[in-house]
Design an enzyme around this catalytic site. Structure first.
Site, PDB file in Angstrom:
ATOM      1  NE  ARG A  87      -6.160  12.134   0.992  1.00 57.73           N
ATOM      2  CZ  ARG A  87      -5.320  13.324   0.911  1.00 57.73           C
ATOM      3  NH1 ARG A  87      -4.346  13.073   1.865  1.00 57.73           N
ATOM      4  NH2 ARG A  87      -5.312  14.080   0.012  1.00 57.73           N
ATOM      5  CB  ILE A  88      -1.274   5.240   3.697  1.00 60.03           C
ATOM      6  CG1 ILE A  88      -0.700   4.946   2.435  1.00 60.03           C
ATOM      7  CG2 ILE A  88      -0.870   4.165   4.785  1.00 60.03           C
ATOM      8  CD1 ILE A  88       0.886   5.147   2.416  1.00 60.03           C
ATOM      9  CG  LEU A  89      -7.311   4.334   5.398  1.00 64.55           C
ATOM     10  CD1 LEU A  89      -8.714   3.717   4.926  1.00 64.55           C
ATOM     11  CD2 LEU A  89      -7.587   5.748   6.016  1.00 64.55           C
ATOM     12  CG  ASN A 148      -7.057  -1.733  -0.813  1.00 64.40           C
ATOM     13  OD1 ASN A 148      -7.652  -1.008  -1.452  1.00 64.40           O
ATOM     14  ND2 ASN A 148      -5.726  -1.835  -1.327  1.00 64.40           N
ATOM     15  CG  HIS A 161      -2.702  -3.932  -5.123  1.00 59.13           C
ATOM     16  ND1 HIS A 161      -2.191  -2.900  -5.003  1.00 59.13           N
ATOM     17  CD2 HIS A 161      -1.713  -4.709  -5.696  1.00 59.13           C
ATOM     18  CE1 HIS A 161      -1.226  -2.568  -5.515  1.00 59.13           C
ATOM     19  NE2 HIS A 161      -0.656  -3.759  -6.167  1.00 59.13           N
ATOM     20  CG  ASP A 181      -1.086  -5.538   7.413  1.00 60.83           C
ATOM     21  OD1 ASP A 181      -0.827  -4.301   6.619  1.00 60.83           O
ATOM     22  OD2 ASP A 181      -0.523  -6.426   7.389  1.00 60.83           O
ATOM     23  N   GLY A 214       1.033  -2.347   7.206  1.00 61.70           N
ATOM     24  CA  GLY A 214       1.780  -1.863   6.086  1.00 61.70           C
ATOM     25  C   GLY A 214       0.898  -1.275   5.127  1.00 61.70           C
ATOM     26  CG  ASP A 270      -0.849  -2.328  -1.298  1.00 62.26           C
ATOM     27  OD1 ASP A 270      -1.998  -2.065  -1.117  1.00 62.26           O
ATOM     28  OD2 ASP A 270      -0.136  -1.708  -2.414  1.00 62.26           O
TER      29      ASP A 270
HETATM   30  C1  GRF Z   1      -8.804  -0.072  -8.978  1.00 62.62           C
HETATM   31  O1  GRF Z   1      -8.260  -0.424 -10.077  1.00 62.62           O
HETATM   32  C2  GRF Z   1      -8.135  -0.514  -7.574  1.00 62.62           C
HETATM   33  O2  GRF Z   1      -7.547  -1.924  -8.044  1.00 62.62           O
HETATM   34  C3  GRF Z   1      -7.374   0.378  -7.334  1.00 62.62           C
HETATM   35  O3  GRF Z   1      -7.926   1.586  -7.448  1.00 62.62           O
HETATM   36  C4  GRF Z   1      -8.930   1.521  -8.673  1.00 62.62           C
HETATM   37  C5  GRF Z   1     -10.170   2.192  -8.402  1.00 62.62           C
HETATM   38  O4  GRF Z   1     -10.789   2.299  -9.559  1.00 62.62           O
HETATM   39  N1  GRF Z   1      -7.056   0.315  -5.766  1.00 62.62           N
HETATM   40  P1  GRF Z   1     -12.294   2.685  -9.529  1.00 62.62           P
HETATM   41  O5  GRF Z   1     -12.443   4.025  -8.781  1.00 62.62           O
HETATM   42  O6  GRF Z   1     -12.954   1.653  -8.551  1.00 62.62           O
HETATM   43  O7  GRF Z   1     -12.775   2.643 -10.899  1.00 62.62           O
END
Ligand code: GRF
Length: 220
Positions: free
Chosen positions: A109-111, A125, A127, A159, A161, A163
């Site tokens: 979910r977007i925060l 986060n 990514h 932030d 946006g 990612d």
């Molecule tokens: C990860 O691949 C991360 O990059 C993305 O969500 C996935 C979470 O995986 N944001 P897990 O639940 O930590 O195994």
């Protein structure tokens, strides 16, 4: 104050409080496990609380097994963000747990707004691509479909946006001719499990800090 024993006592009191992480996730929790393993028995950092928007998320079970405080907190009536009462409940739970850093580990979910103002520059986060390439969902599949030869993972501050926040650290992962979305994702996750704990440790210690759009001090 200048008495050496007074100074020593103060240093002891300050260093006795560990940096507390609040981890938010919706998935299987492999990044939570990597963080919990990396910081188990550490003097400086601990996972204080795990929250999930899904009652049956693997991340809650992984936290339970490790004796880490965990809770399902309903997200409210939106699909991709928290509604206002839910946002307040998440903030309250994290504050009650005296969390210093909010660590997103697959939280779907977007925060925004209220939540980010409650923890300014304290939400991190990970990514599964080299940002700013391939933001959004299934980034490993986006990379494979595009045909890039190198992808990876990015740790960044959150932030307003999607990612787009200041980048803390990145790790490259090669894309192989034989890759499927699944094999590539698995290799990216392996990289995540090292990069995320190292990044959190660097942020928590103050070695990495934010200067405008940039994070400086990595690698420490
Ligand atoms: C990860 O691949 C991360 O990059 C993305 O969500 C996935 C979470 O995986 N944001 P897990 O639940 O930590 O195994």
């Amino acid at each position: 104050l200048s008495h050496p024993r007074a100074a020593g006592y103060k240093a002891e009191v300050v260093s006795s409080r560990k940096c507390r992480l609040g981890v938010l996730g919706s998935g299987k929790g492999s990044n939570f496990v990597a963080l919990a393993n990396a910081f188990s028995g550490a003097d400086q950092i601990e996972v204080a609380l795990v929250l999930s928007d899904l009652p049956n998320a693997g991340i809650l079970a992984r936290a339970q097994e490790r004796g880490v405080s965990n809770r399902f907190l309903p997200p409210g009536h939106f699909r991709t963000k928290l509604d206002e009462p839910a946002e307040r409940a998440y903030i309250a739970a994290l504050r009650e747990a005296e969390v210093d850093w909010v660590v997103l580990a697959g939280f779907m979910r977007i925060l925004k707004g209220e939540f980010l103002r409650a923890f300014p520059l304290r939400v991190v986060n990970i990514h599964p691509a080299l940002l700013p390439s391939f933001p959004g969902l299934a980034a490993w599949k986006q990379a494979l479909d595009y045909g890039v030869k190198v992808t990876g993972c990015t740790v960044h501050l959150v932030d307003q946006g999607v990612d787009t926040g200041p980048i803390v650290a990145q790790q490259t992962v090669p894309v192989l001719d034989s890759d499927t979305p699944e094999t590539l994702h698995a290799r990216i996750q392996e990289a995540e499990h090292t990069l995320y704990p190292a990044s959190i440790a660097a942020l928590a210690s103050g070695r990495v800090r934010v200067e405008g759009r940039r994070c400086v001090g990595w690698p420490a």
